[in-house]
Design an enzyme around this catalytic site. Structure first.
Site, short mmCIF file in Angstrom:
data_model
loop_
_atom_site.label_atom_id
_atom_site.label_comp_id
_atom_site.label_asym_id
_atom_site.label_seq_id
_atom_site.Cartn_x
_atom_site.Cartn_y
_atom_site.Cartn_z
N LYS A 1 50.68 23.88 -35.96
CA LYS A 1 50.30 24.29 -34.60
C LYS A 1 51.49 24.23 -33.64
CE LYS A 1 45.54 22.59 -35.24
NZ LYS A 1 44.63 21.46 -34.96
N TYR B 1 45.59 13.82 -31.14
CA TYR B 1 44.18 13.89 -30.73
C TYR B 1 43.76 12.63 -29.99
CZ TYR B 1 45.04 17.07 -34.55
OH TYR B 1 45.61 17.99 -35.36
N TYR C 1 44.81 31.59 -38.83
CA TYR C 1 44.89 30.14 -38.55
C TYR C 1 44.86 29.32 -39.86
CZ TYR C 1 43.12 25.53 -37.14
OH TYR C 1 42.91 24.18 -37.00
N SER D 1 47.86 20.73 -39.36
CA SER D 1 48.01 20.88 -37.91
C SER D 1 49.44 20.77 -37.40
CB SER D 1 47.14 19.86 -37.17
OG SER D 1 45.80 20.27 -37.24
N VAL E 1 46.10 16.88 -41.04
CA VAL E 1 45.21 16.18 -41.97
C VAL E 1 45.71 16.18 -43.42
CG1 VAL E 1 43.03 16.35 -40.68
CG2 VAL E 1 43.67 18.17 -42.26
N1 GLN Z 1 43.22 23.22 -40.80
C1 GLN Z 1 42.69 22.00 -40.27
C2 GLN Z 1 41.40 22.25 -39.51
O1 GLN Z 1 41.30 23.22 -38.86
C3 GLN Z 1 43.71 21.37 -39.39
C4 GLN Z 1 43.24 20.05 -38.79
C5 GLN Z 1 44.29 18.99 -38.73
O2 GLN Z 1 45.29 19.01 -39.44
N2 GLN Z 1 44.04 17.99 -37.94
O3 GLN Z 1 40.47 21.50 -39.57
#
Ligand code: GLN
Length: 302
Positions: free
Chosen positions: A65, A237, A189, A62, A255
């Protein structure tokens, strides 16, 4: 003094031996040894400091992003905010419940639903390969390093098991907020989430968000301000308030256990430790940033 501090943080993380759980819902990430730690800092006067497993590339997940958001804002400007909000969600990164209540407008660009929309916006009508090329070029330029790649196994592993993200994408599409079909948007994505970098590369890549000697050359100051504000309020989050409280500067987690953080006009930071806390944020990474912030006085609230 910063170098000695980073070495202490590295030693402390290993001594605590309390690593948290690695993300297991992406099979390719489930087998990673949680007992790893790395931290890199680039100060705005051009100095760099590194400690721990800084040569090990990890899945930025993430954290990517942030880069898609930078590109989406470049492409759409303020119109992006017609499709995605700017409020903390107070929910897990992959939460689905708010989406129906808010008629397919995700709360912010860092929860999965919001990032799928920003990816769709960057895609526009172009081919996924071209868009991924653009994201990679941006990252390579930001990091000053051409050795930044996508791990295809991780991308495919997530694609095979990504039912939750498919559910989000289908719902977004049913509301008219996904312009590409679900496979196309999600394929893109999953691939940008599967980019691998070391903390050295990631700390360098974050320099464009913290001013200083590189100035705001890659994107304008307005976009920098928007992105840092969103990282501060939504970057972790439902753990974002806790991160602001304990660390006190903008950061974005993934993650894979990475966190990219920015101390405006002072330094950019990348920390990595793959074991996660209950919110899906790096356990020892957060702890190290908390100690770093206390030792340096870098909290923006101080
Ligand atoms: N690719 C992961 C997902 O879509 C990214 C989530 C994350 O890093 N929090 O679940």
């Amino acid at each position: 003094m910063l170098q000695a501090l980073l070495e202490t943080l590295d030693r402390d993380a290993r001594q605590r031996n309390d690593w948290g759980q690695v993300a297991s819902y992406i099979p390719e990430l489930a087998s990673i040894d949680p007992a790893q730690f790395a931290i890199s800092v680039c100060t705005v006067d051009g100095q760099e400091y590194h400690a721990g497993d800084v040569q090990v590339p990890f899945s930025i997940q993430s954290v990517s992003k942030v880069f898609t958001l930078a590109l989406a804002l470049g492409r759409l400007g303020g119109r992006l905010w017609e499709r995605v909000g700017r409020e903390p969600s107070g929910r897990a990164f992959n939460s689905i419940v708010q989406l129906e209540r808010e008629q397919g407008i995700p709360r912010n660009p860092f929860i999965n639903a919001g990032a799928i929309v920003t990816t769709d916006a960057v895609l526009g009508q172009r081919a996924p390969r071209e868009t991924l090329g653009e994201i990679l070029s941006f990252l390579r330029e930001a990091a000053d390093d051409s050795d930044v790649h996508i791990n295809e196994y991780v991308a495919r592993s997530e694609q095979r098991t990504g039912d939750r993200n498919y559910a989000l994408a289908h719902f977004l599409r049913s509301c008219g907020n996904l312009h590409n079909d679900c496979d196309r948007a999600l394929g893109t994505y999953f691939h940008h989430c599967a980019i691998e970098m070391t903390t050295v590369q990631l700390a360098r890549a974050a320099r464009f968000l913290c001013g200083g000697f590189r100035g705001h050359r890659m994107i304008g100051i307005e976009r920098v301000r928007s992105i840092n504000a969103l990282m501060m309020t939504c970057g972790h989050y439902d753990g974002s308030g806790e991160f602001a409280y304990r660390v006190g500067f903008p950061g974005k987690s993934g993650v894979g256990g990475g966190i990219m953080a920015v101390v405006p006009n002072v330094a950019s930071i990348a920390v990595w430790s793959p074991g996660l806390d209950q919110y899906g944020n790096s356990k020892q990474g957060t702890k190290a940033l908390e100690s770093l912030s206390k030792a340096t006085g870098w909290s923006v609230f101080a």
